[in-house]
Design a protein around this motif. Structure first.
Motif, PDB file in Angstrom:
ATOM      1  N   TYR A 114       0.825  -1.199   0.000  1.00 62.31           N
ATOM      2  CA  TYR A 114       0.000   0.000   0.000  1.00 62.31           C
ATOM      3  C   TYR A 114       0.868   1.261   0.000  1.00 62.31           C
ATOM      4  O   TYR A 114       2.036   1.241   0.388  1.00 62.31           O
ATOM      5  CB  TYR A 114      -0.907   0.023   1.236  1.00 62.31           C
ATOM      6  CG  TYR A 114      -1.767  -1.215   1.376  1.00 62.31           C
ATOM      7  CD1 TYR A 114      -3.062  -1.258   0.866  1.00 62.31           C
ATOM      8  CD2 TYR A 114      -1.282  -2.364   2.015  1.00 62.31           C
ATOM      9  CE1 TYR A 114      -3.847  -2.395   0.990  1.00 62.31           C
ATOM     10  CE2 TYR A 114      -2.056  -3.501   2.137  1.00 62.31           C
ATOM     11  CZ  TYR A 114      -3.334  -3.508   1.627  1.00 62.31           C
ATOM     12  OH  TYR A 114      -4.105  -4.641   1.745  1.00 62.31           O
ATOM     13  N   ASN A 115       0.249   2.375  -0.449  1.00 58.76           N
ATOM     14  CA  ASN A 115       0.903   3.696  -0.441  1.00 58.76           C
ATOM     15  C   ASN A 115       2.282   3.668  -1.103  1.00 58.76           C
ATOM     16  O   ASN A 115       3.263   4.212  -0.580  1.00 58.76           O
ATOM     17  CB  ASN A 115       1.027   4.227   0.984  1.00 58.76           C
ATOM     18  CG  ASN A 115      -0.310   4.437   1.641  1.00 58.76           C
ATOM     19  OD1 ASN A 115      -1.311   4.725   0.977  1.00 58.76           O
ATOM     20  ND2 ASN A 115      -0.374   4.288   2.948  1.00 58.76           N
TER      21      ASN A 115
ATOM     22  N   LYS B 171       5.036   4.905  -3.380  1.00 63.06           N
ATOM     23  CA  LYS B 171       5.361   6.204  -3.987  1.00 63.06           C
ATOM     24  C   LYS B 171       6.866   6.339  -4.153  1.00 63.06           C
ATOM     25  O   LYS B 171       7.654   5.651  -3.496  1.00 63.06           O
ATOM     26  CB  LYS B 171       4.815   7.359  -3.145  1.00 63.06           C
ATOM     27  CG  LYS B 171       5.429   7.489  -1.772  1.00 63.06           C
ATOM     28  CD  LYS B 171       4.843   8.688  -1.039  1.00 63.06           C
ATOM     29  CE  LYS B 171       5.447   8.830   0.360  1.00 63.06           C
ATOM     30  NZ  LYS B 171       4.884  10.008   1.075  1.00 63.06           N
TER      31      LYS B 171
ATOM     32  N   TYR C 109       3.043   9.183  -6.917  1.00 65.86           N
ATOM     33  CA  TYR C 109       2.237   8.268  -6.091  1.00 65.86           C
ATOM     34  C   TYR C 109       1.650   7.180  -6.971  1.00 65.86           C
ATOM     35  O   TYR C 109       0.960   7.456  -7.949  1.00 65.86           O
ATOM     36  CB  TYR C 109       1.125   9.049  -5.387  1.00 65.86           C
ATOM     37  CG  TYR C 109       0.295   8.203  -4.451  1.00 65.86           C
ATOM     38  CD1 TYR C 109       0.804   7.804  -3.214  1.00 65.86           C
ATOM     39  CD2 TYR C 109      -0.989   7.793  -4.803  1.00 65.86           C
ATOM     40  CE1 TYR C 109       0.052   7.034  -2.352  1.00 65.86           C
ATOM     41  CE2 TYR C 109      -1.741   7.013  -3.944  1.00 65.86           C
ATOM     42  CZ  TYR C 109      -1.218   6.642  -2.714  1.00 65.86           C
ATOM     43  OH  TYR C 109      -1.967   5.870  -1.867  1.00 65.86           O
TER      44      TYR C 109
ATOM     45  N   GLY D 226       0.094   4.242  -5.401  1.00 68.30           N
ATOM     46  CA  GLY D 226      -1.031   3.641  -4.690  1.00 68.30           C
ATOM     47  C   GLY D 226      -0.815   2.202  -4.274  1.00 68.30           C
ATOM     48  O   GLY D 226       0.280   1.788  -3.914  1.00 68.30           O
ATOM     49  N   LYS D 227      -1.888   1.400  -4.350  1.00 66.08           N
ATOM     50  CA  LYS D 227      -1.885   0.010  -3.903  1.00 66.08           C
ATOM     51  C   LYS D 227      -1.502  -0.923  -5.048  1.00 66.08           C
ATOM     52  O   LYS D 227      -1.925  -0.744  -6.183  1.00 66.08           O
ATOM     53  CB  LYS D 227      -3.270  -0.374  -3.376  1.00 66.08           C
ATOM     54  CG  LYS D 227      -3.391  -1.812  -2.910  1.00 66.08           C
ATOM     55  CD  LYS D 227      -4.811  -2.123  -2.465  1.00 66.08           C
ATOM     56  CE  LYS D 227      -4.973  -3.584  -2.068  1.00 66.08           C
ATOM     57  NZ  LYS D 227      -6.359  -3.901  -1.660  1.00 66.08           N
TER      58      LYS D 227
ATOM     59  N   SER E 140       8.998   3.990  -1.467  1.00 60.49           N
ATOM     60  CA  SER E 140       8.492   3.557  -0.171  1.00 60.49           C
ATOM     61  C   SER E 140       7.131   2.893  -0.322  1.00 60.49           C
ATOM     62  O   SER E 140       6.380   3.179  -1.261  1.00 60.49           O
ATOM     63  CB  SER E 140       8.391   4.749   0.785  1.00 60.49           C
ATOM     64  OG  SER E 140       7.532   5.744   0.258  1.00 60.49           O
ATOM     65  N   TYR E 141       6.803   1.997   0.622  1.00 61.84           N
ATOM     66  CA  TYR E 141       5.530   1.293   0.596  1.00 61.84           C
ATOM     67  C   TYR E 141       5.269   0.708   1.984  1.00 61.84           C
ATOM     68  O   TYR E 141       6.156   0.669   2.847  1.00 61.84           O
ATOM     69  CB  TYR E 141       5.519   0.186  -0.462  1.00 61.84           C
ATOM     70  CG  TYR E 141       6.741  -0.708  -0.466  1.00 61.84           C
ATOM     71  CD1 TYR E 141       6.731  -1.954   0.148  1.00 61.84           C
ATOM     72  CD2 TYR E 141       7.916  -0.297  -1.101  1.00 61.84           C
ATOM     73  CE1 TYR E 141       7.852  -2.761   0.143  1.00 61.84           C
ATOM     74  CE2 TYR E 141       9.049  -1.110  -1.105  1.00 61.84           C
ATOM     75  CZ  TYR E 141       9.008  -2.336  -0.484  1.00 61.84           C
ATOM     76  OH  TYR E 141      10.122  -3.143  -0.483  1.00 61.84           O
TER      77      TYR E 141
ATOM     78  N   SER F 156       6.537  -0.227   7.401  1.00 57.86           N
ATOM     79  CA  SER F 156       7.007   0.585   6.276  1.00 57.86           C
ATOM     80  C   SER F 156       8.327   0.041   5.729  1.00 57.86           C
ATOM     81  O   SER F 156       9.164  -0.469   6.480  1.00 57.86           O
ATOM     82  CB  SER F 156       7.196   2.038   6.719  1.00 57.86           C
ATOM     83  OG  SER F 156       5.973   2.590   7.162  1.00 57.86           O
TER      84      SER F 156
END
Length: 304
Positions: A175-176, A178, A192, A194-195, A228-229, A236
């Motif tokens: 998730y997240n 970017k 970004y 996303g998922k 990052s994710y 994280s």
């Protein structure tokens, strides 16, 4: 007052008291169904413990219990996946256990196990019971990405784009996702993405503006692209791509240089137009000559 909350609802008994009808037959209930541990990493094993209680009025005979998984992510490690007991007397308990392993390719998240129980009374009448259990599978996240690069040289004041492409190479969602650029003299908005589900990919262009190095200087700049994710548990992760470029000073023309450049452009434009006119003229002449030749040939043929 008895001290009880008048709005409190009575708690349901998972193994209700026997009724008049149940006094004449065995009634087996799954009173306890536990996976230990209930959260298992891919490739690891776990044990399922089942406890039965006979709440009926007579003994149960020929008890047969089996555990099965909803999908191929959970695999039984036992050669015989069924457990057997000759008898379970009324009011007594009976326990079984089953061994399972989580497949290395099992998807992260909830997986269901089912326990089915079959038994008889002394007259051979068949009965059955079924219970369900949820096991949480944990898969490590695994991200792949293209090795993004900066141009070898960029001019201060110019803008450009960097392609960012990432891939979920594991069996757990992330998730997240970017990407961020950290490089002296370069200003960029994060990209970004996303998922990402397992086997899913995503790409995006990162817009970058070239300024100057710290202190208004020019020259080589070394930095990083951070990808990052976050996994399903909220942990994280960050992957790093090393990048470098050289920021150069924008060339400033004097008035004379600008005039010379404009004159050169105008000359090239005029020359280009002259060549176009010449080609058009040649084409027209060629058409006229062709018409004359065809006309003379036609007249000669008529004279014959």
């Amino acid at each position: 007052m008895d001290g009880k909350d008048p709005d409190e609802q009575p708690k349901a008994d998972p193994t209700p008291e026997p009724t008049d009808d149940s006094l004449r037959k065995p009634l087996l209930y799954v009173s306890e169904l536990i996976a230990a541990p209930d959260m298992v990493n891919a490739g690891e094993s776990f044990r399922v413990s089942v406890t039965l209680i006979n709440r009926g009025g007579v003994d149960a005979r020929y008890i047969l219990a089996a555990a099965s998984a909803e999908d191929e992510g959970l695999v039984s490690t036992e050669q015989i996946g069924r457990k057997f007991a000759e008898q379970l007397k009324k009011g007594e308990k009976l326990s079984f256990s089953f061994e399972f392993t989580v497949s290395m390719k099992a998807l992260s998240g909830e997986h269901r196990l089912f326990v089915a129980v079959e038994y008889e009374d002394r007259y051979g009448t068949a009965y059955s019971e079924r219970a369900e259990l949820v096991v949480n599978v944990v898969q490590p996240v695994s991200l792949g990405f293209d090795n993004a690069k900066l141009p070898e040289k960029v001019t201060s004041g110019d803008s450009f784009e960097i392609p960012i492409a990432v891939y979920n190479t594991g069996y757990a969602p992330m998730y997240n996702v970017k990407a961020e650029l950290l490089c002296d003299g370069l200003i960029a908005a994060s990209a970004y993405l996303g998922k990402l589900e397992p086997d899913q990919s995503a790409d995006k262009m990162m817009s970058v503006f070239a300024a100057t190095l710290y202190g208004g200087k020019y020259g080589e700049s070394v930095g990083q692209i951070l990808i990052s994710y976050v996994d399903a548990e909220g942990a994280s992760y960050t992957d790093v791509i090393a990048v470098r470029t050289t920021i150069t000073r924008a060339v400033k023309l004097t008035d004379e240089e600008k005039a010379a450049e404009e004159a050169k452009i105008a000359e090239q434009k005029t020359l280009s137009q002259w060549w176009v006119s010449l080609l058009i003229g040649i084409a027209i002449i060629a058409v006229i000559v062709s018409v004359i030749i065809v006309t003379k040939f036609t007249r000669a043929m008529k004279m014959k």
